[in-house]
Design an enzyme around this catalytic site. Sequence first.
Site, PDB file in Angstrom:
ATOM      1  N   ASN A   1       0.872  -1.172   0.000  1.00  0.00           N
ATOM      2  CA  ASN A   1       0.000   0.000   0.000  1.00  0.00           C
ATOM      3  C   ASN A   1       0.913   1.227   0.000  1.00  0.00           C
ATOM      4  O   ASN A   1       1.409   1.644   1.044  1.00  0.00           O
ATOM      5  CB  ASN A   1      -0.890  -0.050   1.253  1.00  0.00           C
ATOM      6  CG  ASN A   1      -1.859   1.107   1.321  1.00  0.00           C
ATOM      7  OD1 ASN A   1      -1.760   2.061   0.548  1.00  0.00           O
ATOM      8  ND2 ASN A   1      -2.788   1.047   2.258  1.00  0.00           N
TER       9      ASN A   1
ATOM     10  N   ARG B   1      -2.681  -1.961  -3.394  1.00  0.00           N
ATOM     11  CA  ARG B   1      -3.865  -1.120  -3.206  1.00  0.00           C
ATOM     12  C   ARG B   1      -3.710   0.072  -4.145  1.00  0.00           C
ATOM     13  O   ARG B   1      -2.692   0.780  -4.097  1.00  0.00           O
ATOM     14  CB  ARG B   1      -3.946  -0.634  -1.772  1.00  0.00           C
ATOM     15  CG  ARG B   1      -5.103   0.312  -1.616  1.00  0.00           C
ATOM     16  CD  ARG B   1      -5.121   0.986  -0.297  1.00  0.00           C
ATOM     17  NE  ARG B   1      -6.276   1.873  -0.248  1.00  0.00           N
ATOM     18  CZ  ARG B   1      -6.298   3.016   0.406  1.00  0.00           C
ATOM     19  NH1 ARG B   1      -5.241   3.416   1.073  1.00  0.00           N
ATOM     20  NH2 ARG B   1      -7.382   3.760   0.393  1.00  0.00           N
TER      21      ARG B   1
ATOM     22  N   ARG C   1     -12.223  16.003   7.994  1.00  0.00           N
ATOM     23  CA  ARG C   1     -12.951  16.455   6.797  1.00  0.00           C
ATOM     24  C   ARG C   1     -14.382  16.819   7.167  1.00  0.00           C
ATOM     25  O   ARG C   1     -14.998  16.154   8.000  1.00  0.00           O
ATOM     26  CB  ARG C   1     -12.996  15.334   5.745  1.00  0.00           C
ATOM     27  CG  ARG C   1     -11.658  14.949   5.181  1.00  0.00           C
ATOM     28  CD  ARG C   1     -11.871  13.956   4.029  1.00  0.00           C
ATOM     29  NE  ARG C   1     -10.624  13.377   3.605  1.00  0.00           N
ATOM     30  CZ  ARG C   1     -10.402  12.060   3.533  1.00  0.00           C
ATOM     31  NH1 ARG C   1     -11.350  11.203   3.848  1.00  0.00           N
ATOM     32  NH2 ARG C   1      -9.243  11.618   3.127  1.00  0.00           N
TER      33      ARG C   1
ATOM     34  N   GLU D   1      -8.524  -4.765   5.106  1.00  0.00           N
ATOM     35  CA  GLU D   1      -8.352  -4.489   3.682  1.00  0.00           C
ATOM     36  C   GLU D   1      -7.205  -5.307   3.088  1.00  0.00           C
ATOM     37  O   GLU D   1      -7.287  -5.770   1.958  1.00  0.00           O
ATOM     38  CB  GLU D   1      -8.117  -2.987   3.475  1.00  0.00           C
ATOM     39  CG  GLU D   1      -9.416  -2.201   3.624  1.00  0.00           C
ATOM     40  CD  GLU D   1      -9.210  -0.738   3.945  1.00  0.00           C
ATOM     41  OE1 GLU D   1      -8.740  -0.438   5.062  1.00  0.00           O
ATOM     42  OE2 GLU D   1      -9.518   0.096   3.090  1.00  0.00           O
TER      43      GLU D   1
END
Length: 396
Positions: free
Chosen positions: A7, A85, A235, A380
């Site tokens: 990743n 990924r 965010r 993941e």
Amino acid sequence: MYVLIINAGSSSVKFTLFKKDDLKVVADGIVERIGIKGTTIHMKNTEGKRISKETHVADTRRAVELIADLLADKNGVDIAGIGHRVVHGGEMINSSVVVDGRVKQIVKECFELAPLHNPPNLEGIEACEDIFPGVPQVAVFDTAFHTTLPEYAYLYGLPYPLYREDRIRRYGFHGTSHQYICRTAADFLGTPLKDLKIISCHLGNGCSITAVDGGRSIDTSMGFTPLEGLMMGTRCGDLDPAIVFYLMEHKHLDPRQINDLLNKQSGLLGLAGIGSSDLRDIFKAEKSGNQQAVTALNVFAYRIKKYIGAYAFAMGGIDAVVFTAGIGENSPGIREMVCRGLEGLRIVMDTEKNVAGNLAEREIQHNDSRVKILVIPTDEEKQIALETIELLHEER
Ligand code: ADP
């Protein structure tokens, strides 16, 4: 034989090495602060040795070289395949794929759509091609799971050429996690995925929520970028776009400053105002009577609840709500706030099961609940390893 998962991010490379036959993790680690002074590597190699050191690593390629050098002390590592990924595959990639020239070209064509992620993702692929010559590589895309969204869910109410020519639409992210969660939920419930309507809540630093009907993603809260949807650690999530013009006109902020404000200074960090985006700190502040922390938690949980309602209607029903990632897995407080008041819809949480500190997959709904409420740890890397192995078998 082993499968290596890479990743490669903008300033870090994470890796996990799985044994191919039983998917046991035999080595893992991270190289951080790549290209910045004081790069660090923290890893456990195949012989169980822990390595932690500061060094200088100029780029992704050098980071992968370092990982390859340190993976084993004595015996080499026989790698059957490498899974990467990759964040963005645009509309062209709807599943994981074996890397070839066409796939690399697509990753490149999506640089504009994911400028912080796709370039290092491609660098990671190209570094592995050189460092592990002849080893097949697979790309697993964050956006791929959401390419099943119907047009009415992915289009914004903008002039159509902005979609056709400029590719502005909802893509969605965290696809690998949502897919893993839904497969695992179906196994856990002993019901085929095709018969389930699942709402998957991935609540980490980044948060997204997806409606999965019969195994297909039919709507998801992140959009053209990961900024849309739920409120997150830093965010803002959903926002009236006119606020951007207001900030330009009245606060004299330029696009870079606004980008920074909405992505890095908002969310739990901005609303709670305690100098941390970590949910544990916000809860601590709430316990000590900080009213702004209470407000931030209320906004955070309310958004999730609102999306669950919307997606239940979008699917015409709901069999299971699943919580995952750092907050979803570990915060009974948020799960409770989200599910409170939904009893009329036969979504009833068992408050005791909710706080039972068990880290494995589990159900936390009350016996009276028609809808299952599950907590499933996401993985993941394991999902990428599974897809890599599946594709390696197909290649033969
Ligand atoms: P990322 O999106 O970076 O992978 P994670 O999935 O690790 O993030 O989630 C990070 C979030 O999980 C942080 O807000 C952190 O506060 C929260 N978290 C982790 N452990 C706990 C816990 N025990 N209780 C509450 N929140 C937790």
